[in-house]
Enzyme design. Structure first.
Site, short mmCIF file in Angstrom:
data_model
loop_
_atom_site.label_atom_id
_atom_site.label_comp_id
_atom_site.label_asym_id
_atom_site.label_seq_id
_atom_site.Cartn_x
_atom_site.Cartn_y
_atom_site.Cartn_z
N LYS A 71 0.89 -1.43 -0.03
CA LYS A 71 -0.54 0.09 0.38
C LYS A 71 0.21 0.95 0.11
CE LYS A 71 -4.45 -1.25 2.85
NZ LYS A 71 -5.36 -1.56 3.21
N ASP A 107 -10.50 2.09 2.84
CA ASP A 107 -10.50 1.61 3.76
C ASP A 107 -10.87 2.85 4.90
OD1 ASP A 107 -9.36 -0.42 2.95
OD2 ASP A 107 -7.02 0.14 3.98
#
Length: 289
Positions: A71, A107
């Site tokens: 990420k 997220d």
């Protein structure tokens, strides 16, 4: 599921990743909505990440999802970052916009979309136990969408980097974010009592036994307590809060709704989250049964 010469591909990329439920979620959505797509899991090494990103263009893929440890490093291979990712430099979704690769982070959206509609983010105070990537995504989303104040706890050795990351979010949004040592249980108790929402955003509790807080910790009537962990389905952290009559929610909804937002970015379609939730809930409850 029909696969032919027009089938478009999406994938989740990490190592390890074979355990991921993302293929189940996305392939259910493709089939349910009659979209000619397929979603797979790719376990790759970091040395292959750039080539993997290049393959999104090469094969005209919808895009990819990324889990840790990629990420934080994938952005160097992309053409642009959405504000959801640029604010703190983490990408969990890459979208192929006609050959232009844009990084997003779903997220934070996924976490708040999973909460009961009765919870109002705007004007609230949030206490986050943990400074992980998920915790940072949650704080960034909250700061961009009207939260009044955020208290964040992390391990002493990570405090400097946490202060730096959260300071950037404050600089951009104006929302005050205080960072504390997670070993200080007295301050944890104080900040829990200040909060409308308390979030366990670290891995403590995945063993079904440990908690990041003391067993005598008190929660406040009327607040919401959440855990980003979904296996076990009910962590010791959630059990403690529930025993005090506090509403709780686990991390399975976050998993589903962050996927739903990625699916929307790729296809423009709304994922059938209600149907998929029932399937996921049955799967994880069966594992514990």
């Amino acid at each position: 599921m029909k696969i032919d010469g027009h089938t478009r591909l999406a994938a989740v990329v990490a190592t390890p990743i074979k355990h991921s439920m993302s293929p189940f979620i996305h392939n259910y959505a493709f089939e349910h909505l009659g979209i000619n797509g397929v979603y797979v899991a790719w376990d790759i090494q970091e040395k292959d990440l750039e080539e993997t990103v290049n393959n999104i263009r090469r094969y005209d893929m919808w895009g990819i999802n990324l889990s840790m440890p990629y990420k934080r490093v994938v952005s160097q291979y992309l053409d642009d970052l959405d504000v959801s990712a640029s604010l703190f430099g983490m990408v969990n979704t890459v979208v192929n916009h006609g050959g232009k690769l844009v990084g997003y982070n779903t997220d934070g959206y996924g976490f708040f979309a999973s909460l009961p509609s009765s919870f109002k983010l705007k004007g609230s105070t949030i206490t986050i136990l943990g400074g992980s990537g998920a915790a940072t995504a949650i704080s960034a989303y909250a700061a961009r969408h009207g939260v009044k104040k955020i208290n964040m706890f992390n391990k002493e050795k990570y405090l400097d980097v946490t202060v730096k990351r959260q300071g950037k979010i404050t600089e951009v949004t104006g929302v005050p974010i205080d960072v504390f040592d997670i070993a200080d249980q007295a301050v944890i108790q104080q900040k829990i009592m200040e909060a409308d929402l308390v979030i366990n955003a670290n891995g403590t509790g995945m063993d079904g036994e440990t908690m990041v807080i003391l067993p005598e910790t008190k929660f406040k009537k009327g607040q919401l307590v959440a855990d980003i962990i979904y296996q076990p389905f009910e962590t010791p952290f959630l059990k403690l809060a529930q025993s005090q009559g506090v509403e709780v929610i686990n991390g399975l909804g976050m998993l589903l709704h962050q996927a739903a937002e990625a699916f929307r970015l790729w296809t423009g379609k709304k994922m059938p989250t209600d149907e998929i939730w029932k399937e996921l809930e049955a799967i994880y409850k069966a594992k514990e049964g």
